[in-house]
Motif scaffolding. Structure first.
Motif, PDB file in Angstrom:
ATOM      1  N   ASP A  98      -2.065 -19.747   0.148  1.00 42.11           N
ATOM      2  CA  ASP A  98      -0.674 -19.377   0.398  1.00 42.11           C
ATOM      3  C   ASP A  98      -0.297 -18.151  -0.426  1.00 42.11           C
ATOM      4  O   ASP A  98       0.389 -17.239   0.059  1.00 42.11           O
ATOM      5  N   ALA A  99      -0.748 -18.135  -1.689  1.00 39.43           N
ATOM      6  CA  ALA A  99      -0.460 -16.978  -2.548  1.00 39.43           C
ATOM      7  C   ALA A  99      -1.150 -15.724  -2.015  1.00 39.43           C
ATOM      8  O   ALA A  99      -0.563 -14.632  -2.005  1.00 39.43           O
ATOM      9  N   LEU A 100      -2.398 -15.877  -1.570  1.00 43.18           N
ATOM     10  CA  LEU A 100      -3.103 -14.723  -1.003  1.00 43.18           C
ATOM     11  C   LEU A 100      -2.421 -14.229   0.271  1.00 43.18           C
ATOM     12  O   LEU A 100      -2.355 -13.018   0.524  1.00 43.18           O
ATOM     13  N   ARG A 101      -1.925 -15.160   1.057  1.00 40.92           N
ATOM     14  CA  ARG A 101      -1.231 -14.759   2.281  1.00 40.92           C
ATOM     15  C   ARG A 101       0.051 -14.003   1.924  1.00 40.92           C
ATOM     16  O   ARG A 101       0.387 -13.001   2.582  1.00 40.92           O
ATOM     17  N   ALA A 102       0.748 -14.466   0.891  1.00 42.85           N
ATOM     18  CA  ALA A 102       1.942 -13.756   0.434  1.00 42.85           C
ATOM     19  C   ALA A 102       1.574 -12.374  -0.104  1.00 42.85           C
ATOM     20  O   ALA A 102       2.256 -11.375   0.176  1.00 42.85           O
ATOM     21  N   ARG A 103       0.476 -12.300  -0.854  1.00 43.14           N
ATOM     22  CA  ARG A 103       0.039 -10.997  -1.376  1.00 43.14           C
ATOM     23  C   ARG A 103      -0.404 -10.071  -0.237  1.00 43.14           C
ATOM     24  O   ARG A 103      -0.213  -8.851  -0.309  1.00 43.14           O
ATOM     25  N   GLY A 104      -0.964 -10.646   0.812  1.00 44.23           N
ATOM     26  CA  GLY A 104      -1.310  -9.829   1.970  1.00 44.23           C
ATOM     27  C   GLY A 104      -0.071  -9.236   2.625  1.00 44.23           C
ATOM     28  O   GLY A 104      -0.071  -8.064   3.033  1.00 44.23           O
ATOM     29  N   ASN A 105       0.998 -10.009   2.732  1.00 46.25           N
ATOM     30  CA  ASN A 105       2.246  -9.478   3.284  1.00 46.25           C
ATOM     31  C   ASN A 105       2.876  -8.453   2.361  1.00 46.25           C
ATOM     32  O   ASN A 105       3.526  -7.509   2.823  1.00 46.25           O
ATOM     33  N   ILE A 106       2.685  -8.628   1.045  1.00 46.96           N
ATOM     34  CA  ILE A 106       3.133  -7.600   0.100  1.00 46.96           C
ATOM     35  C   ILE A 106       2.380  -6.295   0.360  1.00 46.96           C
ATOM     36  O   ILE A 106       2.955  -5.197   0.311  1.00 46.96           O
ATOM     37  N   LEU A 107       1.083  -6.417   0.671  1.00 47.13           N
ATOM     38  CA  LEU A 107       0.290  -5.241   0.999  1.00 47.13           C
ATOM     39  C   LEU A 107       0.856  -4.513   2.221  1.00 47.13           C
ATOM     40  O   LEU A 107       0.898  -3.279   2.266  1.00 47.13           O
ATOM     41  N   VAL A 108       1.263  -5.274   3.242  1.00 40.85           N
ATOM     42  CA  VAL A 108       1.807  -4.659   4.456  1.00 40.85           C
ATOM     43  C   VAL A 108       3.011  -3.791   4.110  1.00 40.85           C
ATOM     44  O   VAL A 108       3.139  -2.636   4.568  1.00 40.85           O
ATOM     45  N   ILE A 109       3.923  -4.336   3.281  1.00 42.88           N
ATOM     46  CA  ILE A 109       5.130  -3.583   2.926  1.00 42.88           C
ATOM     47  C   ILE A 109       4.790  -2.418   2.010  1.00 42.88           C
ATOM     48  O   ILE A 109       5.260  -1.288   2.209  1.00 42.88           O
ATOM     49  N   SER A 110       3.945  -2.657   1.015  1.00 46.57           N
ATOM     50  CA  SER A 110       3.621  -1.614   0.040  1.00 46.57           C
ATOM     51  C   SER A 110       2.910  -0.437   0.702  1.00 46.57           C
ATOM     52  O   SER A 110       3.178   0.724   0.388  1.00 46.57           O
ATOM     53  N   GLU A 111       1.991  -0.718   1.616  1.00 44.32           N
ATOM     54  CA  GLU A 111       1.283   0.371   2.291  1.00 44.32           C
ATOM     55  C   GLU A 111       2.228   1.213   3.143  1.00 44.32           C
ATOM     56  O   GLU A 111       2.043   2.418   3.282  1.00 44.32           O
ATOM     57  N   THR A 112       3.256   0.579   3.676  1.00 45.22           N
ATOM     58  CA  THR A 112       4.252   1.336   4.437  1.00 45.22           C
ATOM     59  C   THR A 112       5.084   2.214   3.517  1.00 45.22           C
ATOM     60  O   THR A 112       5.378   3.370   3.830  1.00 45.22           O
TER      61      THR A 112
END
Length: 696
Positions: free
Chosen positions: A668-682
């Motif tokens: 769950d934490a990795l999935r949240a960090r993956g979504n953080i990646l989506v926003i940060s890369e944008t």
């Protein structure tokens, strides 16, 4: 001797067959267009015969309705017919109500009529396909009835309102019914198969693109090319919408399960979004890390999905879509349960699973279309309509209102006997073209040209051909119409260029109203040219209205759709509830114009991913008490401060990385960090979607 004769005969037969083969190909290609021309002629002839037999006052409206309803595709004709009946009834009722409200007041009545026309144009621009057509028809049916009720200077004849409304509605519905009888009896339709083929091809192309991206392991040097391919696929998915409406017109089963087809289209959009996210993230990773992550994903996929589908796969999918659907379904659980060790791998696995889930929805629609007996149980569900942008509809409403008012005013001031008919056809063309967002002025000009050509053609028929017939029976009259309508219908079916389709459509629609057949036939040249000039003048007024108040340009509409999406994205970051976020953005993606919008379409895909990431992270923060840190990042996003948002997201990522918990909590934490990646890369792009200068 006999052998040589037989040999010579065979050579002659082969030679003759080789010579006739091109002619056979030409005849085979000309068959469907010619058959449609014959259907058009039969529909109009049957409608006029029934109207003459019933001794209706203006039988030409029955013939004109049959010509307007008749379309090259059966589903289009039948569905258009049903919506035309609905629009006719609504328009007739509205005209009676308007007359009842303003029985002796000429100016208020015309203003109310123009307001009704504007409201119908507004609805026609918001709605799609044949529902849009029904809204247009409701507007110009009222104009047709009003044009007959008003005198030479626009005086209201309230006493005749109800009976005239019933008569005109009867004439129009009679034409619709006759066209439906002819078309349903001579054409069994093929839109259902065509739609199934298009969905199978799209699903295969998206699968091929995603599998190719994973197989290459990186999209770095190919990312620009991939974006171009994805934009073309988005255009093809958007083009499915009118074909779905035609398929719904052919089958009551498909009509009942229409939401399944809408989910299929949404699934294709979701698959494109997932593929876009995978390619975008792989392009930002180091080459070795990208290859390793892609290899891990491929190992967890079924063998059939590890490479692009083989040539001819679409045909096999059409034969057994349920079997292919099971392959995609089995691919999703291993990806979602993959024990990823990094947020990057978690992100790639989730987005790949999202893409395959979308393709599985598309295959549900495919199974419905081909009636696969092994298909899963389908539930009709419900569609939630979303309005991508209100402004185009307001522009259409204002244009239609102004056009009807201007032509009515000219009519009253000049006292022109044909003014009522000019107002009617100005309303018809303006309302018919209201939903179109591009090249409306050119289309209106084609209507004028078509009207002029019809004027010349019908003048020849009325004053040179019909008076010289030895008999004045309906059979002779119908044959004369066939000489005109069959070639027009054949050319319309064969037309490939937009200007050809527009011109020939205008000619098939305008031929019967300008000819104005009566029973018995009359040959009054002055009346004929007055009617014809009124029709052409009304079309010209409509063309002028599109010149003076054109629709929004594709570039402007694309920018507005993106700006509205970014406004909703900011509201989402601020904490506003955005129910059904994905459907809302997919609706705007479908409304994005084909011209002048490549960058905006790619940014909409990115905005869709970012908004979905925000929704997930908001739920995650509430579950694990991380609302304060994530709230600070969202506040920065809402204010357009990308640098501050990146800092807060980095802190949240560090906190999640440092925590140790059970396996499920880790994922769950990795999935949240993956979504953080989506926003940060944008946010790290040179032109962030959250820049403060973007309109809210």
């Amino acid at each position: 001797m006999t052998g040589s004769v037989l040999s010579g005969f065979r050579l002659l037969q082969l030679s003759t067959s080789a010579q006739l083969r091109p002619l056979e190909g030409v005849l085979r290609a000309a068959g469907p267009p010619l058959l449609f021309g014959l259907r058009l002629w039969a529909s109009v002839s049957l409608a006029l015969y029934a109207a003459f037999w019933l001794q209706l006052s203006n039988p030409f409206w029955a013939g004109a309705s049959a010509a307007i309803v008749c379309q090259p595709q059966l589903g289009a004709s039948l569905r258009k017919g049903w919506f035309r009946m609905l629009g006719t009834i609504v328009g007739a009722v509205a005209s009676v109500v308007l007359i009842a409200c303003f029985p002796q007041d000429r100016v208020p009545f015309l203003i109310a009529l123009a307001s009704w026309g504007g409201a119908c144009a507004f609805a026609a621009t918001l709605l799609r396909n044949f529902a849009s057509y029904a809204a247009s028809l409701a507007g110009y049916t009222s104009a047709i009835i009003a044009g007959d009720l008003l005198g030479t200077v626009g005086g209201v004849d309230a006493t005749a309102a109800f009976m005239l409304a019933v008569t005109r509605a009867t004439e129009i519905c009679l034409g619709i019914g006759c066209a439906g009888i002819v078309l349903a009896g001579t054409d069994f339709g093929g839109v259902r198969r065509r739609l199934a083929t298009l969905i199978a091809q799209l699903a295969g192309d998206v699968t091929a693109g995603l599998s190719g991206t994973l197989a290459s392991g990186t999209a770095g040097t190919e990312f620009d090319d991939l974006q171009e391919v994805q934009r073309e696929l988005v255009r093809r998915v958007v083009a499915l919408d009118p074909i779905i409406d035609q398929a719904v017109g052919e089958s009551s089963e498909i009509r009942y399960y229409a939401p399944v087809l809408q989910r299929a289209v949404d699934g294709l959009f979701s698959a494109l979004v997932g593929w876009h996210a995978v390619a975008n993230h792989l392009a930002k990773l180091p080459v070795n890390e990208a290859h390793q992550a892609a290899t891990t994903l491929l190992k967890n996929l079924p063998q059939e999905l590890r490479s692009a589908p083989e040539p001819g796969a679409a045909a096999r999918w059409l034969a057994h879509p349920a079997a292919v659907h099971r392959i995609y379904q089995t691919a999703v659980p291993p990806l979602t349960a993959l024990p990823a060790g990094t947020p990057s791998l978690r992100l790639l696995a989730d987005k790949t699973a999202e893409a395959f889930t979308g393709i599985a929805h598309a295959l549900d629609g495919l199974a419905l279309l081909v009636a696969d007996p092994a298909r899963p149980a389908l539930r009709p569900g419900r569609n939630r309509p979303h309005v991508p942008d209100w402004l185009p509809a307001l522009v259409s409403a204002g244009r239609t209102f102004a056009t009807i008012v201007a032509v009515s005013l000219f009519w009253i001031v000049t006292g022109w006997p044909g003014g009522g008919l000019a107002m009617t056809f100005a309303a018809i063309v303006t309302l018919l073209l209201a939903p179109r967002s591009e090249e409306t002025y050119g289309a209106a000009v084609l209507f004028v040209i078509g009207g002029i050509l019809d004027l010349m053609l019908t003048a020849i028929v009325s004053f040179a051909v019909l008076p010289g017939l030895s008999t004045h029976g309906f059979a002779a009259f119908s044959l004369v119409m066939g000489v005109c309508l069959v070639p027009l219908g054949t050319l319309l079916k064969s037309a490939r260029q937009p200007w050809q389709v527009g011109l020939l459509t205008a000619m098939t629609m305008g031929f019967v109203p300008i000819l104005q057949p009566t029973n018995p036939e009359t040959y009054d040249a002055l009346l004929f040219y007055n009617i014809a000039s009124a029709i052409v003048a009304g079309m010209g007024a409509a063309a002028l209205s599109f010149r003076l108040l054109p629709p929004l340009s594709p570039v402007f509409r694309a920018h507005r759709l993106l700006a509205l999406t970014l406004r909703d994205l900011r509201r989402l970051a601020k904490g506003a509830t955005q129910g059904d976020w994905e459907s809302r953005v997919i609706g705007r993606l479908a409304a994005m114009p084909n011209e002048g919008a490549p960058l905006e379409r790619a940014q909409l895909l990115t905005a869709l991913s970012v908004g979905s990431a925000i929704v997930y992270l908001r739920h995650f923060a509430q579950r694990f008490d991380r609302g304060a840190t994530f709230g600070a990042a969202l506040e920065a996003l809402e204010e357009g401060d990308s640098a501050s948002a990146i800092v807060h997201l980095s802190r949240l990522d560090e906190v999640l990385a440092a925590e140790s918990t059970d396996a499920q909590g880790t994922q769950d934490a990795l999935r949240a960090r993956g979504n953080i990646l989506v926003i940060s890369e944008t946010l790290t792009r040179p032109a962030s979607l959250f820049d403060a200068g973007v309109p809210r």
